[in-house]
Design a protein around this motif. Structure first.
Motif, PDB file in Angstrom:
ATOM      1  N   HIS A 171       0.810  -1.212   0.000  1.00  0.00           N
ATOM      2  CA  HIS A 171       0.000   0.000   0.000  1.00  0.00           C
ATOM      3  C   HIS A 171       0.845   1.265   0.000  1.00  0.00           C
ATOM      4  N   ALA A 172       1.998   1.228   0.646  1.00  0.00           N
ATOM      5  CA  ALA A 172       2.866   2.406   0.651  1.00  0.00           C
ATOM      6  C   ALA A 172       3.285   2.765  -0.776  1.00  0.00           C
ATOM      7  N   ALA A 173       3.593   1.762  -1.593  1.00  0.00           N
ATOM      8  CA  ALA A 173       3.967   2.011  -2.979  1.00  0.00           C
ATOM      9  C   ALA A 173       2.777   2.547  -3.774  1.00  0.00           C
ATOM     10  N   ALA A 174       1.580   2.006  -3.520  1.00  0.00           N
ATOM     11  CA  ALA A 174       0.392   2.503  -4.199  1.00  0.00           C
ATOM     12  C   ALA A 174       0.113   3.951  -3.831  1.00  0.00           C
ATOM     13  N   ARG A 175       0.317   4.285  -2.555  1.00  0.00           N
ATOM     14  CA  ARG A 175       0.128   5.682  -2.131  1.00  0.00           C
ATOM     15  C   ARG A 175       1.120   6.601  -2.823  1.00  0.00           C
ATOM     16  N   GLU A 176       2.346   6.117  -3.022  1.00  0.00           N
ATOM     17  CA  GLU A 176       3.349   6.934  -3.707  1.00  0.00           C
ATOM     18  C   GLU A 176       2.928   7.213  -5.151  1.00  0.00           C
ATOM     19  N   THR A 177       2.405   6.190  -5.808  1.00  0.00           N
ATOM     20  CA  THR A 177       1.883   6.390  -7.163  1.00  0.00           C
ATOM     21  C   THR A 177       0.738   7.387  -7.162  1.00  0.00           C
ATOM     22  N   ALA A 178      -0.203   7.205  -6.246  1.00  0.00           N
ATOM     23  CA  ALA A 178      -1.367   8.096  -6.184  1.00  0.00           C
ATOM     24  C   ALA A 178      -0.946   9.538  -5.948  1.00  0.00           C
ATOM     25  N   GLY A 179       0.102   9.747  -5.152  1.00  0.00           N
ATOM     26  CA  GLY A 179       0.557  11.093  -4.864  1.00  0.00           C
ATOM     27  C   GLY A 179       1.109  11.819  -6.065  1.00  0.00           C
ATOM     28  N   SER A 180       1.447  11.069  -7.129  1.00  0.00           N
ATOM     29  CA  SER A 180       2.001  11.697  -8.325  1.00  0.00           C
ATOM     30  C   SER A 180       0.956  11.935  -9.408  1.00  0.00           C
ATOM     31  N   ILE A 181      -0.318  11.595  -9.115  1.00  0.00           N
ATOM     32  CA  ILE A 181      -1.387  11.724 -10.112  1.00  0.00           C
ATOM     33  C   ILE A 181      -2.537  12.524  -9.503  1.00  0.00           C
ATOM     34  N   PRO A 182      -2.874  13.682 -10.048  1.00  0.00           N
ATOM     35  CA  PRO A 182      -3.981  14.467  -9.494  1.00  0.00           C
ATOM     36  C   PRO A 182      -5.283  13.670  -9.454  1.00  0.00           C
ATOM     37  N   GLY A 183      -5.960  13.703  -8.326  1.00  0.00           N
ATOM     38  CA  GLY A 183      -7.248  13.036  -8.189  1.00  0.00           C
ATOM     39  C   GLY A 183      -7.178  11.543  -8.037  1.00  0.00           C
ATOM     40  N   CYS A 184      -5.983  10.989  -7.922  1.00  0.00           N
ATOM     41  CA  CYS A 184      -5.826   9.536  -7.816  1.00  0.00           C
ATOM     42  C   CYS A 184      -5.960   9.096  -6.370  1.00  0.00           C
ATOM     43  N   ARG A 185      -6.567   7.930  -6.180  1.00  0.00           N
ATOM     44  CA  ARG A 185      -6.652   7.309  -4.866  1.00  0.00           C
ATOM     45  C   ARG A 185      -5.906   5.988  -4.884  1.00  0.00           C
ATOM     46  N   SER A 186      -5.546   5.528  -3.715  1.00  0.00           N
ATOM     47  CA  SER A 186      -4.817   4.266  -3.614  1.00  0.00           C
ATOM     48  C   SER A 186      -5.614   3.281  -2.772  1.00  0.00           C
ATOM     49  N   ALA A 187      -5.260   2.011  -2.918  1.00  0.00           N
ATOM     50  CA  ALA A 187      -5.902   0.969  -2.117  1.00  0.00           C
ATOM     51  C   ALA A 187      -4.949  -0.202  -1.971  1.00  0.00           C
ATOM     52  N   GLU A 188      -4.931  -0.787  -0.778  1.00  0.00           N
ATOM     53  CA  GLU A 188      -4.191  -2.023  -0.574  1.00  0.00           C
ATOM     54  C   GLU A 188      -4.987  -3.165  -1.185  1.00  0.00           C
ATOM     55  N   HIS A 189      -4.306  -4.046  -1.927  1.00  0.00           N
ATOM     56  CA  HIS A 189      -5.067  -4.991  -2.744  1.00  0.00           C
ATOM     57  C   HIS A 189      -4.216  -6.224  -3.044  1.00  0.00           C
ATOM     58  N   ASP A 190      -4.586  -7.340  -2.465  1.00  0.00           N
ATOM     59  CA  ASP A 190      -3.972  -8.619  -2.793  1.00  0.00           C
ATOM     60  C   ASP A 190      -4.832  -9.257  -3.878  1.00  0.00           C
ATOM     61  N   VAL A 191      -4.318  -9.305  -5.099  1.00  0.00           N
ATOM     62  CA  VAL A 191      -5.148  -9.720  -6.233  1.00  0.00           C
ATOM     63  C   VAL A 191      -5.511 -11.199  -6.197  1.00  0.00           C
ATOM     64  N   ARG A 192      -4.905 -11.967  -5.309  1.00  0.00           N
ATOM     65  CA  ARG A 192      -5.259 -13.381  -5.202  1.00  0.00           C
ATOM     66  C   ARG A 192      -6.604 -13.580  -4.514  1.00  0.00           C
ATOM     67  N   ASP A 193      -7.137 -12.523  -3.909  1.00  0.00           N
ATOM     68  CA  ASP A 193      -8.377 -12.587  -3.125  1.00  0.00           C
ATOM     69  C   ASP A 193      -9.524 -12.019  -3.960  1.00  0.00           C
ATOM     70  N   ALA A 194     -10.467 -12.867  -4.362  1.00  0.00           N
ATOM     71  CA  ALA A 194     -11.573 -12.436  -5.228  1.00  0.00           C
ATOM     72  C   ALA A 194     -12.405 -11.341  -4.585  1.00  0.00           C
ATOM     73  N   GLU A 195     -12.656 -11.447  -3.289  1.00  0.00           N
ATOM     74  CA  GLU A 195     -13.506 -10.469  -2.623  1.00  0.00           C
ATOM     75  C   GLU A 195     -12.858  -9.092  -2.591  1.00  0.00           C
ATOM     76  N   GLN A 196     -11.537  -9.046  -2.518  1.00  0.00           N
ATOM     77  CA  GLN A 196     -10.877  -7.737  -2.544  1.00  0.00           C
ATOM     78  C   GLN A 196     -11.100  -7.029  -3.880  1.00  0.00           C
ATOM     79  N   HIS A 197     -11.125  -7.777  -4.969  1.00  0.00           N
ATOM     80  CA  HIS A 197     -11.445  -7.180  -6.267  1.00  0.00           C
ATOM     81  C   HIS A 197     -12.850  -6.587  -6.250  1.00  0.00           C
TER      82      HIS A 197
END
Length: 259
Positions: free
Chosen positions: A36-62
């Motif tokens: 999530h820290a890396a996702a937040r860093e990406t979001a901080g470089s894009i106006p209006g972007c939000r971040s989320a912690e996300h383990d793609v192996r988990d269907a419910e998280q999608h």
């Protein structure tokens, strides 16, 4: 109402580059990553972007990410980019590494695509699902059997998903991107491995931002399979029809890179 684009594995490399390109194209981006820290860093470089912690192996998280996206606007683009690399002969990997590679690359793509379609099918105007594969999906690549197998699965799944969508009369498009070796942290982590020549045997690694530009442009087309670079993609598909020749050429190119 804003148009939302979700990019998985957006904490670095190609995912970050795609998220930035989508943001520049006017989408409200949701950058997700297991880190999530890396996702937040990406979001901080894009106006209006939000971040989320996300383990793609988990269907419910999608499904959670998709539901949250619809609370902000219309979900128009979903990019299944998150992936892991297993380098070496198939029998050399620990069981846990094989499981992680298959679950991340294959189940992550399947779960993400299904979650996106579940939301997009109820929206006017449809949407686009973009799944990231590799030239390794076209043929036999030594030292990449497990990884290559997952990318064959992504290619086949996306083609069949697109067939289901067309038969259902849906306005959702599913596209699979098959890429040559790209200069990402996932690849660079193996830079010192003698077997890594196979990752860049066709020459220099591709620039992630340039690849992202091609992929975002392709979202507006009706192409089912997008290859970057296109000419090398055609060659890779043709060589896939001649596995013995493909193996000889791949081995020779990998040796040249090691020397």
């Amino acid at each position: 109402m804003p148009e939302i684009a979700v990019v998985t594995g957006a904490g670095s490399g190609l995912g970050r580059a795609i998220a930035r390109r989508l943001g520049a194209a006017g989408f409200a981006v949701v950058a997700t990553d297991v880190d999530h820290a890396a996702a937040r860093e990406t979001a901080g470089s894009i106006p209006g972007c939000r971040s989320a912690e996300h383990d793609v192996r988990d269907a419910e998280q999608h499904r959670r990410i998709a539901r949250e996206a619809t609370e902000r606007g219309r979900l128009r683009v979903w990019v299944n980019n998150a992936g892991v690399l297993a380098l070496g002969p198939a029998w050399t990997h620990p069981d846990a590494e094989v499981k992680r590679c298959v679950e991340t690359n294959v189940l992550g793509t399947v779960h993400g695509s299904r979650a996106a379609v579940e939301v997009m099918r109820d929206q006017p105007g449809g949407g686009a699902v973009l799944n990231i594969a590799s030239f390794a999906a076209f043929g036999a690549v030594p030292d990449l059997a497990v990884y290559s197998g997952t990318k064959h699965a992504v290619l086949g799944f996306t083609k069949s998903l697109n067939a289901d969508l067309r038969n259902a009369g849906s306005r959702i498009r599913a596209t699979v991107a098959c890429l040559d070796g790209t200069d990402t942290p996932m690849v660079q982590r193996h830079a010192g491995d003698p077997k890594a020549g196979v990752l860049r045997h066709r020459g220099r690694l591709l620039d992630p931002d340039e690849v992202a530009r091609h992929l975002v442009d392709a979202l507006g087309s009706r192409r089912q399979v997008v290859c970057v670079p296109p000419a090398r993609g055609v060659a890779a598909q043709l060589l896939g029809l001649a596995p013995a020749l493909s193996l000889r050429l791949t081995n020779a190119a990998a040796r040249r890179h090691r020397t």
